[in-house]
Design a protein around this motif. Structure first.
Motif, PDB file in Angstrom:
ATOM      1  N   PHE A  58       0.831  -1.202   0.000  1.00 12.55           N
ATOM      2  CA  PHE A  58       0.000   0.000   0.000  1.00 12.55           C
ATOM      3  C   PHE A  58       0.868   1.254   0.000  1.00 12.55           C
ATOM      4  N   LEU A  59       1.904   1.272   0.821  1.00 18.11           N
ATOM      5  CA  LEU A  59       2.797   2.424   0.866  1.00 18.11           C
ATOM      6  C   LEU A  59       3.515   2.608  -0.470  1.00 18.11           C
ATOM      7  N   ALA A  60       3.907   1.502  -1.080  1.00 19.02           N
ATOM      8  CA  ALA A  60       4.555   1.586  -2.393  1.00 19.02           C
ATOM      9  C   ALA A  60       3.585   2.139  -3.434  1.00 19.02           C
ATOM     10  N   ASP A  61       2.314   1.737  -3.318  1.00 18.82           N
ATOM     11  CA  ASP A  61       1.304   2.228  -4.253  1.00 18.82           C
ATOM     12  C   ASP A  61       1.074   3.723  -4.075  1.00 18.82           C
ATOM     13  N   LEU A  62       1.060   4.185  -2.842  1.00 13.76           N
ATOM     14  CA  LEU A  62       0.892   5.620  -2.576  1.00 13.76           C
ATOM     15  C   LEU A  62       2.023   6.421  -3.206  1.00 13.76           C
ATOM     16  N   THR A  63       3.231   5.894  -3.064  1.00 15.60           N
ATOM     17  CA  THR A  63       4.397   6.561  -3.653  1.00 15.60           C
ATOM     18  C   THR A  63       4.299   6.558  -5.176  1.00 15.60           C
ATOM     19  N   LYS A  64       3.868   5.438  -5.730  1.00 14.03           N
ATOM     20  CA  LYS A  64       3.719   5.332  -7.182  1.00 14.03           C
ATOM     21  C   LYS A  64       2.682   6.322  -7.695  1.00 14.03           C
ATOM     22  N   ARG A  65       1.661   6.570  -6.904  1.00 12.48           N
ATOM     23  CA  ARG A  65       0.620   7.533  -7.291  1.00 12.48           C
ATOM     24  C   ARG A  65       1.058   8.977  -7.062  1.00 12.48           C
ATOM     25  N   ARG A  66       2.262   9.141  -6.558  1.00 11.22           N
ATOM     26  CA  ARG A  66       2.869  10.463  -6.340  1.00 11.22           C
ATOM     27  C   ARG A  66       2.069  11.323  -5.355  1.00 11.22           C
ATOM     28  N   LEU A  67       1.561  10.677  -4.334  1.00  9.74           N
ATOM     29  CA  LEU A  67       0.916  11.436  -3.280  1.00  9.74           C
ATOM     30  C   LEU A  67       1.969  12.164  -2.458  1.00  9.74           C
ATOM     31  N   ALA A  68       1.579  13.261  -1.857  1.00 10.72           N
ATOM     32  CA  ALA A  68       2.510  14.051  -1.052  1.00 10.72           C
ATOM     33  C   ALA A  68       3.040  13.214   0.107  1.00 10.72           C
ATOM     34  N   GLU A  69       4.276  13.487   0.500  1.00 14.33           N
ATOM     35  CA  GLU A  69       4.893  12.722   1.580  1.00 14.33           C
ATOM     36  C   GLU A  69       4.099  12.836   2.875  1.00 14.33           C
ATOM     37  N   ARG A  70       3.540  13.998   3.129  1.00 11.05           N
ATOM     38  CA  ARG A  70       2.743  14.164   4.353  1.00 11.05           C
ATOM     39  C   ARG A  70       1.482  13.301   4.304  1.00 11.05           C
ATOM     40  N   THR A  71       0.908  13.157   3.119  1.00 10.23           N
ATOM     41  CA  THR A  71      -0.270  12.296   2.975  1.00 10.23           C
ATOM     42  C   THR A  71       0.097  10.848   3.236  1.00 10.23           C
ATOM     43  N   VAL A  72       1.229  10.408   2.675  1.00  9.96           N
ATOM     44  CA  VAL A  72       1.691   9.029   2.890  1.00  9.96           C
ATOM     45  C   VAL A  72       1.948   8.783   4.382  1.00  9.96           C
ATOM     46  N   ALA A  73       2.594   9.731   5.029  1.00  9.71           N
ATOM     47  CA  ALA A  73       2.893   9.585   6.457  1.00  9.71           C
ATOM     48  C   ALA A  73       1.605   9.522   7.274  1.00  9.71           C
ATOM     49  N   ARG A  74       0.622  10.327   6.901  1.00  6.96           N
ATOM     50  CA  ARG A  74      -0.642  10.318   7.646  1.00  6.96           C
ATOM     51  C   ARG A  74      -1.383   8.998   7.454  1.00  6.96           C
ATOM     52  N   ARG A  75      -1.368   8.456   6.229  1.00  7.30           N
ATOM     53  CA  ARG A  75      -2.042   7.174   5.985  1.00  7.30           C
ATOM     54  C   ARG A  75      -1.402   6.066   6.824  1.00  7.30           C
ATOM     55  N   LEU A  76      -0.083   6.083   6.911  1.00  5.37           N
ATOM     56  CA  LEU A  76       0.601   5.081   7.723  1.00  5.37           C
ATOM     57  C   LEU A  76       0.236   5.248   9.193  1.00  5.37           C
ATOM     58  N   ALA A  77       0.182   6.484   9.664  1.00  5.74           N
ATOM     59  CA  ALA A  77      -0.189   6.738  11.058  1.00  5.74           C
ATOM     60  C   ALA A  77      -1.617   6.259  11.333  1.00  5.74           C
ATOM     61  N   THR A  78      -2.502   6.428  10.365  1.00  8.49           N
ATOM     62  CA  THR A  78      -3.877   5.958  10.517  1.00  8.49           C
ATOM     63  C   THR A  78      -3.916   4.442  10.669  1.00  8.49           C
ATOM     64  N   LEU A  79      -3.133   3.740   9.851  1.00  8.81           N
ATOM     65  CA  LEU A  79      -3.100   2.279   9.940  1.00  8.81           C
ATOM     66  C   LEU A  79      -2.532   1.821  11.279  1.00  8.81           C
ATOM     67  N   ARG A  80      -1.536   2.517  11.778  1.00 10.83           N
ATOM     68  CA  ARG A  80      -0.987   2.159  13.094  1.00 10.83           C
ATOM     69  C   ARG A  80      -2.052   2.349  14.191  1.00 10.83           C
ATOM     70  N   SER A  81      -2.785   3.440  14.115  1.00 14.91           N
ATOM     71  CA  SER A  81      -3.830   3.692  15.113  1.00 14.91           C
ATOM     72  C   SER A  81      -4.915   2.627  15.042  1.00 14.91           C
ATOM     73  N   PHE A  82      -5.281   2.255  13.822  1.00 14.10           N
ATOM     74  CA  PHE A  82      -6.297   1.222  13.623  1.00 14.10           C
ATOM     75  C   PHE A  82      -5.801  -0.112  14.177  1.00 14.10           C
ATOM     76  N   GLN A  83      -4.533  -0.426  13.937  1.00 17.63           N
ATOM     77  CA  GLN A  83      -3.948  -1.664  14.454  1.00 17.63           C
ATOM     78  C   GLN A  83      -3.993  -1.693  15.983  1.00 17.63           C
ATOM     79  N   GLN A  84      -3.608  -0.587  16.620  1.00 12.40           N
ATOM     80  CA  GLN A  84      -3.609  -0.520  18.076  1.00 12.40           C
ATOM     81  C   GLN A  84      -5.016  -0.667  18.631  1.00 12.40           C
TER      82      GLN A  84
END
Length: 296
Positions: A58-84
């Motif tokens: 998923f992170l690789a796909d976000l990068t491939k779609r050229r999303l902003a780095e802050r957006t990628v970081a926020r999506r990862l943080a969301t997944l971590r929160s969901f996991q917890q």
């Protein structure tokens, strides 16, 4: 995932007290993740079946779609929160190991207004109409207290204690704190209050059309309008006044812990960013004034 995400979002809204705007951002992040998984697997998998490799892809796909780095970081943080959230309820899945790293983000210094710019906005303009007086009271209160716009629109008349000069504020996680209000802001609030009919303690402190509470968007618009008269830049928002409040306090000798309490920051590290602004100003002053500062 379909059954777990709504429960998680309700937890953010009801238990942790997140704003509708923040909850909507979490929802968008998780919907994007679910859409990616459906394309990857052909179906929407159960959370128990979502592996570490899915998160990495998923992170690789976000990068491939050229999303902003802050957006990628926020999506990862969301997944971590969901996991917890899932783990605390005894559910495995959505594996986001510590080795899964997001993009390294530059720590940008918050932008602020100078004291002169603040004075130009609040002192030099003609505040004549009832709407002008309301807008001035909003601006003065934001700068005097550093409260968030979401906190401002939730204020009620009972929250303001004019005799003691204190304001009760409900912040993130529905935590309440009391902050002092300066005399100039109290005066602006008094002038605005004189334009209103009798108000009950539970009525909104700031109202718009039809005596409805001011919306966040309305406050954002009026702040941008008035600040735009003296500051030609992007980012003219209520949060700019919050940054300015904190920086001006530190510039004039306030203790970091005191500023932390006034801002309602849970962690001191969130407040320390403002010390960097103050230090940058000191360095600039040194470079401009010291005769041997060329290489400093």
């Amino acid at each position: 995932m379909e059954s777990r995400v709504p429960v998680f979002l309700d937890h953010l809204r009801l238990t942790r007290g997140f704003s509708p705007h923040t909850v909507a951002a979490y929802r968008r992040d998780l919907e994007d993740f679910r859409g990616f998984l459906e394309k990857r697997h052909g179906v929407s998998p159960r959370v128990e079946d979502i592996a570490d490799t899915d998160v990495r892809a998923f992170l690789a796909d976000l990068t491939k779609r050229r999303l902003a780095e802050r957006t990628v970081a926020r999506r990862l943080a969301t997944l971590r929160s969901f996991q917890q959230f899932l783990k605390k309820r005894g559910t495995t899945g959505v594996e986001v190991g510590p080795e899964v790293k997001g993009p390294r983000l530059p720590k940008d210094l918050p932008r602020t207004l100078s004291v002169e710019e603040i004075r130009s906005v609040l002192d030099d303009a003609a505040w004549e109409t009832d709407r002008d007086l309301r807008d001035k009271a909003v601006l003065e209160l934001l700068y005097s207290t550093g409260i968030r716009v979401s906190e401002l629109v939730g204020l009620r008349h009972r929250d303001l204690q004019t005799k003691s000069g204190l304001l009760s504020v409900r912040g993130k996680g529905d935590k309440e704190r009391r902050v002092p209000v300066g005399k100039t802001a109290l005066s602006a609030l008094k002038n605005y209050g004189e334009t209103q009919s009798h108000s009950a303690p539970g009525d909104p402190l700031f109202v718009g059309r039809g005596q409805n509470p001011l919306s966040v968007r309305t406050v954002q618009r009026l702040v941008k309008q008035h600040l735009g008269r003296v500051a030609r830049r992007s980012g003219l928002s209520p949060h700019l006044l919050r940054h300015t409040f904190a920086t001006h306090l530190l510039d004039h000798g306030a203790e970091l812990r005191a500023v932390q309490e006034l801002l309602g920051h849970a962690s001191l590290s969130s407040t320390q960013i403002y010390t960097r602004i103050t230090m940058e100003r000191l360095k600039q002053a040194h470079a401009q004034a010291h005769p041997r500062a060329e290489n400093t």
